[in-house]
Design an enzyme around this catalytic site. Structure first.
Site, PDB file in Angstrom:
ATOM      1  N   LYS A1175      -1.458  16.079  12.853  1.00  0.00           N
ATOM      2  CA  LYS A1175      -1.908  16.564  14.162  1.00  0.00           C
ATOM      3  C   LYS A1175      -0.724  17.221  14.872  1.00  0.00           C
ATOM      4  O   LYS A1175       0.339  16.619  15.003  1.00  0.00           O
ATOM      5  CB  LYS A1175      -2.471  15.432  15.002  1.00  0.00           C
ATOM      6  CG  LYS A1175      -2.982  15.903  16.353  1.00  0.00           C
ATOM      7  CD  LYS A1175      -3.797  14.833  17.083  1.00  0.00           C
ATOM      8  CE  LYS A1175      -2.921  13.855  17.818  1.00  0.00           C
ATOM      9  NZ  LYS A1175      -3.729  12.961  18.692  1.00  0.00           N
ATOM     10  N   LYS A1284      -8.335   5.747  22.002  1.00  0.00           N
ATOM     11  CA  LYS A1284      -7.131   4.968  22.304  1.00  0.00           C
ATOM     12  C   LYS A1284      -7.589   3.682  22.999  1.00  0.00           C
ATOM     13  O   LYS A1284      -7.970   3.701  24.172  1.00  0.00           O
ATOM     14  CB  LYS A1284      -6.198   5.745  23.224  1.00  0.00           C
ATOM     15  CG  LYS A1284      -5.612   7.013  22.619  1.00  0.00           C
ATOM     16  CD  LYS A1284      -4.637   7.657  23.591  1.00  0.00           C
ATOM     17  CE  LYS A1284      -3.953   8.863  22.976  1.00  0.00           C
ATOM     18  NZ  LYS A1284      -4.859  10.016  22.844  1.00  0.00           N
TER      19      LYS A1284
END
Length: 1700
Positions: A1175, A1284
């Site tokens: 990423k 998250k």
């Protein structure tokens, strides 16, 4: 003798029910608030004009409302309020038991009479809800001993005398007068006093009844119209019927007058009670309207249709202290249907009877013998209470039809279809529990009644069929329309009689006795239809024909009254259940010995039976399975957690039984079934599998309803009688394991069903069932059709919530925390014919708004029911929901669908059609709405529920889609039940819960190799760190679990705020129990946080909740010697162990600084290390083209086999993002995270760019209603959600979001936020859990299994050091060649973590509160304050906390401990509260006004510190704090006011409030603290607090007061009525203020907004804060937002210079 003199000598002898005894010594001095003038009350005395009537005495008060004009010139001592003390008794099974409970309470009061010589007491008890007020009134004797005596109807829909006979209207019955209020010029000055006395009622819905513009002269017992006069009274005995509950109340009022002492008041009350009890109608007696006519006749009632009877709720007067004029009561609720007898000679009625003088029957207008017979038949029906007639057109039935339609008390409805008409009659009888009468002509018209007769017979519904017939000479002779109607319905009727053709040659009495017998059969167990065949010869019209009156011989007495000819009397054996040697003893013994008891509540029909079933469920405390037809399946839940524990409703047992393991495990040994019909086939099969067991079935009918032949005890009894026996026995022993397991199974399956339905965004039939059940209110009723309609509502209907708006409801829910919905259906023969007609009849009978649900085939089967619906006769509007899947969908769910050709299914089973329901409705003039989405259905239902016309709502559906979704629901429900049971079976009851010993936390600071990609880099810094907290949770058995709390400020959290929440949790978590079922993650954590910690889950910071859940999951895993993964996913398939359950792929993270070549080189290096996914951070350069160039170069360098992701972190405008996308279309991005700044542009970006998108920040902003808010992101262009856990609030929320994504075919990527190895280890196990979950979802949905994805845990590469000495090992796997995390290694870290103390900054284990006394000397007395202190004494930030009335300094401990790290926190018990004491040095009683208390506190502050303090006050404490902020700015740095007020602006309002608070103070002294506290917290102000899980603990803490005398004095002296208003001072306030109020506290919200406006007119240094999800006591209900507000205020005071 004055009230003060009467009370004062005996105050020392009062027994206060407090936790600490009052000190005895010298008699305390007279209190100022007790020194009010107390002249004798005026007494209502009715002359005993009849020998048996007696004097009824009532206390006269002014009012019933306080008028401004009445108070002009009145001194404080001349204004007195009398406080009504209310005691709520436990709900009663019957009205008779309610009367007994009140009797016992009064007897107990007589044994220990109140010390006060004046007072008002009210006892109230909730009793069954079926209408009884009118019946009770009609039972009263003609020569009453007590007056007034009244019935008042609450029917507001144009009530007429007919409506009383047709409908069971809610109303009020009252007898006697405890208090009366008059306003008339007829009083002489001698009778009137200068002292004004009013009733003070804080908590209970006390109603006053009476008349406006009426002068009732008590001496002459006469009523006259007189403008401006009024007469109101409060009954001594009252039955008030509300929707769903009736309140039985008794009111006692006495004064120091010799004419009405306490003893005499009790004597007067007992006279009323004796008559009311003696002449009450037994609960089991059938309701007959016959009593109305005879009652009105014997009372000699005067009819006045212009008169209205007003009823006023003395609790709610718009929240105002006073009214401008009593004439405002003209707007109060009133009834134009009532009957009241004020004395033996004065009685008036309105809309009760059309011809009160015509109480006799006459045949003088009958032209021939046919009309005589028909008239007699119809008249006797009306006397038997049968007043609803369903008339089919026909010639032979003309005499009956004409007689019925012209009878003044009978309501008729007609329809051309006899079948629909008969079903309509069935519906009416279902709704009213009273037979409807069906009149038909002869021939096949009679045969068309058969389907309805079968339904009525099978389900015990009473009906009376009057079928006209040809006379005997026309039978078997070929006459037209002549068939054999004798015993036409065979065994399906309870009684048949064929009358002779009408003739004057036999006594007409045969008609009356035949009808009386038939109706007795119809209404006696087993109830059902009865058939009377009525032959008539011509003429059938009203042509004159001579008849001999001698046939009426013996009917004179019958004609002169309104009673039936033959009265059937059933003797009640009320003591049958006390036979200890009888068979019930055996049943009770079986129940007492039950280990695994199960209560099934089947189809029950009356509200009294539903009420009984609820009380029975509470008594047994067994798992309770409510059927849809029980009324409890769709119950309303009320948030009283400590009461809900007494009820264990298992609503989703049907779907739990889809699990093979559940079916094997679930073995009940004793089953009680109330009501003999169960809808669910799976539950019926489960009962058979439990056999042999003790199976007790209770129903009133004698028939065998036992298809599996397993019933061991068949009790033929009413539910009430059975429950009466059971409730008198001791409660059976509760099997905690059995009960808790079933509750948890139910919770998990319910959560799964809710999830599946919520994530299916097209409108499904199960979702339609949920929406419909949510729409229902307690004022409505549900009629449910057969086939799929009833099953879907039974399986998927929701237990809905509705706010409590009435005190009656509040009173009920204090004991029974739910309400029911009345539900009916045709389950006798369970056919699909006649359903619409039945539903319309049910609406007439139950007198409610009815919502009817049925399928399209059922609707088409009864389209003639639309003709009945269109008549809209004698009922409220109704809504018909038709689920149109164009055929019989139920067959698609049966085994036949799997083994039959589709074309055969469609033609011969589904009977598919294309009929337009819209056009059918249009043809009948019925409103029609077509809906295709959930929102459209919700809107249509909302419109129809408030519209005044009938409406058909057509829900478009599909058989195939419905079958597919039902299969998915069943699969996932079965899987959820399997997983839950496997978790449950691993524990014993003792092992499943454990107490928390303590919690501590450590602040860590670990160095990073590079700055995190989530923060801005400080150019001057060469060192980078990550800070957070390690939580350590210790159980009493020694188990330890660790969690990590690592906030990022970009997520609106900072270390200081987080640490304050941790300090709070550290204090409140100690001693709580944690359950090993928390890892189920089905709302279990949210529920645990609310019920145990007492805070709304949404108020906890996401990172804090994540760390707390991590610690709890780890300690549960440690306790079981297991891993976090295994407690989340206890069933891991053997085939998965080598891959998905052992390794987690890792996505590398890059901050793409540098040239494209440099970034591409770094990416290539990562690939060589073994990463399969990378990423890159983008949107950090000036031009999106530069980011695109980087992506292009990286893709070129790493090749196509590597998954490439980009993360823009919302860095681009929409235009910039589109520009970027146009250059990377060929780069094969797996996805780009958050490409646009505005989340509303995400879908637009997907569609215009074609790039796959992932959500990150968007879901991070969602804290509540997750599934509802992510619904708009189902677009296929959104391919992933990046989760998250520390940002979205823990593992439970993360699991929900991940599951949603996986069901939508999207990737669920777990991402770290630069946590330490502790957090990463937990995330690795959680990622593995999600991979296993996704595999299960793919299997269940028959989707192709997708490869495991790489999770965003590459942040481990940033960690230079770790919190553990043996860090997590994430390496290249030697077998796969990829960088992967080992689940086993992650488990090693979590289980054996050794703290690296070099990164620990400090550790916090809690701190003790210092308790000490502080002595302040002032004028003539000393105050000894009990002080609570926590925090560093050296801190210059000193905060003084002031509690409210009845509170103590302990109220603030949790908040003080939270902020003690940055402040020295001091709370005190204010004067006269808690442990604070007074020592008087003189003879004068000290005053405790706001000004005096503020002066004392000013001295105390000077003693504590030479500097300034911050004052935090709540309610009374807030008023003191405000006064100090305005008067003592030299010592007050700032003030935080929670629910505070500057006082009352209006002078009259202050005067009234002073008098009210004085009355409350007198009540506190007279009746003790316990009763006062109960009354205080029953008020509307505390509605939100009453729903708090710790409410009982809070109320208990209010009893910790040493000195009740001075507590009462504080209430009086510190009254807001005695406080000088500070509104003007606010305009010049130079001390910063924070005004805090609870979201639900509308009163103080308005006050705070006005205060803020006034205070900011001078200078804007003040703040106003709304605390969500709480009411008046915000600091107790939702303390965490207050802690944050305090911290921000302290920071502002520290960093801002206020130079005014």
């Amino acid at each position: 003798m004055s009230l003060a003199r009467a009370l004062s000598p005996r105050l020392s002898d009062l027994h206060f029910r407090t936790k600490r005894s009052v000190r005895r010594g010298k008699p305390p001095p007279t209190l100022t608030f007790l020194s009010r003038n107390s002249p004798r009350f005026h007494l209502l005395r009715l002359p005993p004009q009849l020998p048996n009537s007696k004097v009824v005495e009532a206390v006269r008060l002014d009012g019933p409302v306080v008028e401004i004009g009445e108070l002009s010139g009145t001194e404080d001592g001349d204004l007195v309020f009398e406080t009504c003390i209310t005691r709520t008794l436990p709900p009663a099974l019957t009205l008779e038991q309610g009367l007994q409970r009140i009797t016992e309470a009064v007897e107990k009061m007589k044994m220990d009479p109140p010390a006060a010589a004046t007072g008002i007491f009210r006892f109230q008890v909730a009793v069954p809800p079926s209408p009884k007020a009118l019946n009770w009134f009609c039972c009263q004797p003609a020569e009453s001993s007590v007056y007034p005596l009244f019935f008042l109807s609450k029917n507001t829909d144009n009530p007429t005398y007919k409506s009383l006979y047709l409908k069971q209207s809610c109303g009020v019955f009252g007898i006697g007068a405890a208090i009366y209020f008059t306003n008339t010029s007829s009083f002489t000055s001698a009778e009137l006093s200068s002292t004004k006395r009013y009733l003070l009622n804080d908590s209970t819905s006390i109603m006053a009844y009476g008349f406006m513009d009426i002068n009732f002269n008590m001496e002459s017992s006469s009523m006259v119209h007189e403008a401006g006069s009024s007469y109101f009274f409060i009954p001594q005995i009252e039955l008030h019927e509300y929707e769903g509950v009736s309140i039985l109340a008794a009111t006692l009022a006495w004064s120091d007058s010799s004419l009405c002492s306490f003893e005499e008041a009790v004597c007067s009350y007992e006279l009323s009670l004796k008559q009311a009890s003696r002449y009450s109608c037994p609960t089991t007696e059938k309701w007959h309207s016959k009593g109305i006519r005879s009652t009105l006749g014997k009372l000699n009632v005067v009819a006045d249709e212009t008169l209205s009877m007003v009823y006023i709720n003395l609790l709610s007067q718009g929240g105002r202290e006073v009214m401008a004029d009593i004439m405002e009561l003209r707007e109060a609720p009133c009834s134009c249907q009532f009957c009241i007898s004020l004395s033996p000679t004065t009685a008036v009625a309105s809309n009760m009877w059309d011809h009160t003088s015509e109480m006799c029957y006459s045949t003088q207008d009958c032209a021939n013998i046919n009309t005589v017979w028909a008239s007699l038949i119809i008249e006797e029906c009306s006397r038997l209470g049968l007043t609803y007639f369903c008339v089919a057109p026909g010639s032979r039935s003309s005499p009956l039809a004409v007689a019925a339609s012209t009878h003044p008390l009978i309501t008729c409805i007609a329809c051309f279809d006899e079948r629909s008409l008969a079903f309509h009659a069935v519906g009416y009888a279902r709704g009213s529990h009273n037979p409807a009468v069906v009149i038909t002509s002869s021939g096949t018209a009679v045969s068309n009644l058969l389907p309805a007769v079968v339904e009525a017979s099978q389900d015990f519904v009473p009906l009376l069929l009057l079928t006209a017939d040809r006379p005997s000479e026309l039978q078997d002779a070929g006459a037209n329309q002549a068939i054999n109607q004798v015993n036409h319905f065979g065994s399906f009727v309870r009684f048949f009689f064929s009358l002779p053709a009408a003739t004057d040659q036999i006594p007409a009495r045969v008609l009356l006795t035949t009808l009386d017998s038939a109706v007795h059969w119809a209404t006696s167990s087993p109830r059902g239809p009865v058939h009377i065949n009525c032959p008539f010869r011509e003429p059938l019209e009203n042509s004159p024909s001579k008849w001999v009156p001698s046939c009426l011989k013996g009917l004179d007495f019958w004609m002169s009254n309104a009673e039936p000819f033959t009265k059937y009397i059933q003797v009640q054996h009320s003591h049958a259940c006390t036979d200890t040697h009888g068979q019930m003893t055996e049943v009770l013994n079986v129940i007492q010995k039950a280990k695994n008891g199960l209560l099934l509540i089947g189809a029950i029909h009356t509200e009294d039976d539903i009420w009984t079933a609820l009380l029975l469920a509470k008594h047994l405390q067994w798992p309770t399975v409510p059927d849809i037809l029980s009324g409890l399946r769709l119950r309303k839940l009320v948030s009283f957690p400590e009461l809900e524990e007494n009820f264990m409703f298992i609503d989703h047992l049907d779907h739990a039984l889809l699990s093979d393991s559940v079916r094997v495990w679930l073995q009940a040994d004793v089953i009680i079934q109330i009501g003999s019909r169960i809808t669910s086939k799976r539950i019926s099969q489960m009962l058979e599998q439990c056999f042999p067991c003790s199976y007790i079935m209770v129903d009133e009918h004698p028939c065998r309803h036992d298809p599996s032949h397993i019933v061991t005890h068949r009790i033929q009894s009413g539910i009430v009688e059975f429950a009466d026996c059971l409730l008198k026995a001791s409660s059976p022993k509760k099997n905690k394991k059995w009960s808790s397991f079933l509750q948890l199974l139910n919770m998990v399956v319910a959560s799964e069903i809710s999830f599946q339905i919520s994530t299916k965004y097209s409108l499904t039939e199960p979702e339609a069932a949920q929406v419909i059940s949510e729409t229902l209110s307690y004022k409505s009723a549900l009629f449910v059709g057969n086939s799929m309609a009833i099953r879907d509502l039974d399986m998927y209907g929701l237990n809905w919530s509705e706010g409590i708006h009435s005190i009656a409801a509040t009173m009920l829910y204090s004991e029974l925390p739910c309400h029911w919905i009345r539900v009916a259906g045709n389950r006798g023969a369970s056919g699909i014919d006649g359903l619409l007609s039945t539903a319309v009849g049910f609406a007439v009978g139950c007198n409610r708004r009815v919502l009817c649900v049925m399928g399209d085939v059922s609707f088409l089967h009864d389209t003639n029911g639309l003709a009945i619906l269109n008549q809209r006769k004698s009922r409220k509007p109704m809504t018909v929901v038709v689920i149109n899947n164009h055929g019989g969908a139920i067959f698609s769910l049966l085994p036949v669908a799997e083994r039959t050709e589709p074309n055969i299914l469609k033609q011969y089973f589904y009977t598919s059609h294309s009929v337009s329901i819209h056009r059918l409705c249009a043809a009948h003039g019925v409103k029609h709405l077509l809906v295709q989405t959930k929102l459209e259905l919700q809107d249509a239902l909302l419109i129809s529920q408030h519209d005044e016309m009938d409406c058909v709502i057509e829900v478009e559906s599909s058989i195939d889609a419905n079958a597919t979704f039902h299969r998915i629901l069943r699969k996932f429900a079965s899987h959820a039940a399997n997983d839950a049971l496997s978790t449950l079976l691993r524990f014993s009851v003792q092992d499943s819960v454990c107490k928390i010993h303590r919690m501590d936390y450590s602040l860590f600071r670990i160095p990073l190799r590079a700055p995190s990609t989530m923060t801005t880099v400080d150019q001057d810094s060469s060192k980078f760190y990550r800070e957070g907290f390690i939580l350590s949770l210790y159980l009493e058995d020694g188990s330890v679990g660790l969690g990590e709390v690592a906030p990022f400020e970009i997520h609106r959290e900072n270390l200081l705020d987080v640490e304050q929440q941790l300090r709070f949790i550290l204090h409140v978590i100690k001693g709580n129990m944690i359950s090993c079922f928390l890892p189920l993650l089905k709302g279990s954590f949210s529920s645990w946080i609310w019920n145990n910690l007492g805070v709304p889950p949404s108020s906890i910071f996401p990172s804090v909740r994540c760390g707390l859940e991590m610690a709890i999951l780890n300690v549960i895993a440690a306790r079981q010697s297991s891993s976090l993964l295994n407690i989340l996913q206890p069933q891991i398939n053997e085939g998965d162990k080598s891959e998905r359950s052992s390794k987690v792929k890792i996505c590398a993270l890059m901050d793409s600084n540098g040239t494209p070549s440099e970034v591409a080189y770094a990416a290539k290096t990562l690939v060589e290390e073994g990463f399969t996914a990378i990423k890159l951070k983008v949107a950090r350069r000036g031009n999106p083209m530069d980011d695109a160039a980087v992506i292009q170069e990286v893709r070129k360098r790493v090749g196509r086999q590597i998954d490439l992701r980009a993360d823009a972190n919302r860095g681009w405008t929409f235009e910039e993002a589109i520009q970027f996308s146009s250059f990377v279309k060929d780069c094969d991005l797996q996805y780009i995270e958050e490409p646009v700044q505005d989340e509303n542009d995400i879908i637009k970006f997907c569609e215009e760019s074609g790039l796959p998108v992932a959500l990150d920040e968007t879901i991070g902003n969602i804290q509540e209603n997750t599934l509802e808010k992510v619904a708009k992101y189902t677009h296929p262009g959104i391919v992933a959600v990046v989760i998250k856990p520390s940002v979205i609030g823990g593992f439970e929320n993360a699991a929900l979001l991940a599951r949603w994504a996986q069901h939508q075919g999207k990737m669920a990527v777990v991402s770290a936020a630069f946590e330490s190895g502790l957090g990463l280890s937990a995330y690795i196990q959680f990622s593995c859990y999600l991979e296993l979950q996704n595999a299960d979802i793919c299997k269940a949905m028959k989707n192709e299994l997708v490869p495991s994805i790489a999770h965003g845990l590459g942040t481990y590469r940033w960690l230079e050091e770790d919190v553990t000495t043996d860090p997590l090992r994430i390496d290249r796997d030697p077998y796969s060649g990829f960088v992967e995390a080992s689940v086993a290694d992650a488990n090693r870290v979590l289980q054996k973590l050794q703290i690296n103390h070099s990164v620990i900054c400090r550790k916090f284990t809690g701190e003790q509160v210092s308790l000490y006394k502080l002595n302040i000397d002032t004028k003539g007395y000393s105050c000894f304050f009990k002080v609570h202190e926590v925090g560093q004494r050296t801190s210059d930030n000193i905060v003084l906390f002031l509690h409210g009335f009845l509170g103590t300094g302990e109220d603030w401990i949790t908040i003080m401990k939270a902020i003690s790290g940055s402040a020295r926190c001091i709370s005190i018990d204010l004067p006269c509260h808690g442990g604070s004491k007074l020592q008087n040095h003189g003879t004068t009683q000290p005053s405790f006004s706001i000004e005096v208390v503020a002066d004392i506190l000013y001295k105390m502050i000077n003693q504590i510190t030479p500097g300034k303090v911050i004052c935090v006050g709540y309610s009374m404490g807030a008023r003191i704090a405000l006064h100090m902020a305005l008067r003592f700015s030299d010592k007050i740095k700032g003030a935080v006011l929670i629910a505070g007020s500057p006082g009352l602006k209006d002078k009259v309002a202050r005067k009234v409030r002073r008098a009210k608070d004085d009355s409350r103070a007198r009540s506190l002294v007279a009746h003790g603290l316990q009763l006062f506290v109960d009354t205080w917290y029953a008020g509307d102000l505390w509605k939100s607090l009453r729903g708090h899980p710790h409410f009982n603990q809070i109320v208990t803490s209010r009893l910790q007061h040493d000195d009740v005398w001075n507590l009462a004095k504080a209430l009086s002296d510190l009254s807001v009525g005695r406080q000088l208003p500070l509104w003007e001072d606010l305009k010049h306030c130079k001390t910063p203020l924070v005004l805090i109020y609870g979201e639900k506290d509308t009163k103080f919200k308005t006050i705070a907004q006005e205060m803020f406006y006034e205070a900011c007119r001078g200078i804007n240094i003040h703040e106003i804060v709304e605390i969500p999800n709480c009411g008046h006591a915000a600091h107790l209900e939702n303390p965490l937002p207050i802690i944050s507000a305090l911290r921000q205020f302290f920071t502002k005071l520290k960093t801002t210079s206020f130079s005014i």
